[in-house]
Write an enzyme that holds these catalytic residues in place. Structure first.
Site, short mmCIF file in Angstrom:
data_model
loop_
_atom_site.label_atom_id
_atom_site.label_comp_id
_atom_site.label_asym_id
_atom_site.label_seq_id
_atom_site.Cartn_x
_atom_site.Cartn_y
_atom_site.Cartn_z
N HIS A 204 0.82 -1.21 0.00
CA HIS A 204 0.00 0.00 0.00
C HIS A 204 0.86 1.26 0.00
CE1 HIS A 204 0.79 0.95 4.26
NE2 HIS A 204 0.60 -0.33 4.53
N CYS A 220 3.06 -4.94 6.69
CA CYS A 220 2.68 -4.53 5.34
C CYS A 220 3.89 -3.98 4.58
CB CYS A 220 1.57 -3.48 5.39
SG CYS A 220 -0.05 -4.17 5.80
#
Length: 244
Positions: A204, A220
């Site tokens: 992301h 992440c």
């Protein structure tokens, strides 16, 4: 009385000579400016005082710090005065973390994403032994992982729903996280998100681009917003993602 006055005068003269000698031969220690601290208190100054301090810093352009090593005398080391901005300009990012096409030999087919967590790079495999390389931020110590997944979903300006474990963990540090945050420039997931399998992990964007190249996340893979938008347009749902 005269004798007493002369004795006092002599004692005063000896004291003055002693003080002068001490001032002449005393060791002048370097001023120590802790990196980062000066920047904090400098912002609290204003007007003529701030101007004078800034002029002094500009004139010196050096800082001294003391290096102590076992068995050695302390000695001053000269360094440039540098204050790291909380949000340095993007153009100051280390060049290797900017998107670029590089030579990259691999057994994986073009279109595969390979993430090298040790070196903080994401590779989108191209044809002819090349790959498009991006700089990334990866999981901090204790949150590292490796494996293989496929992109199962893509989202523009994704919503953020932090896991309960993260909310509890951050609350213990005094950081209160929202249970839900709509997609926006303030959202930690940034402009785009590529969801990996059925995990909580994603590739992301980020609203903190200065963290690219560091181990900072809870697992992440984060990219600059402009980079994740570029990657988002190049890959499809079903793309194979290898994390090493």
């Amino acid at each position: 009385m005269i004798r007493k006055t002369l004795l006092l005068a002599s004692a005063f003269a000896l004291f003055a000579v002693s003080v002068q000698a001490e001032e002449r031969y005393k060791v002048i220690r370097p001023v120590i400016i802790e990196s980062g601290i000066a920047g904090e208190w400098m912002t609290q100054l204003s007007g003529p005082v701030r101007a004078r301090v800034l002029r002094k810093v500009e004139r010196r352009q050096v800082q001294y710090r003391t290096v102590r090593r076992a068995g050695l005398f302390s000695r001053p080391v000269v360094q440039q005065v540098t204050y790291r901005a909380e949000k340095p300009p993007l153009e100051q990012m280390e060049p290797q973390f900017l998107p670029q096409v590089v030579a990259y030999e691999t057994k994986y087919k073009p279109g595969t994403i390979i993430i090298d967590t040790n070196n903080r790079f994401l590779y989108l495999v191209l044809a002819d032994g090349k790959a498009r390389r991006y700089g990334v931020g990866v999981g901090k110590p204790g949150f590292e992982w490796a494996g293989e997944h496929r992109i199962t979903r893509k989202a523009e300006w994704p919503e953020w729903n932090p896991p309960k474990e993260m909310i509890t963990r951050e609350a213990a540090k005094g950081h209160i996280l929202p249970a839900h945050m709509e997609g926006s420039e303030a959202n930690p997931l940034g402009a785009r998100a590529l969801y990996l399998g059925s995990t909580l992990y994603r590739i992301h964007g980020t609203n903190a681009p200065w963290t690219i190249g560091y181990a900072v996340s809870s697992g992440c893979i984060r990219m600059r917003n402009q980079d994740v938008v570029d990657l988002y347009e190049r890959v499809k749902v079903g793309t194979r993602v290898i994390v090493i």
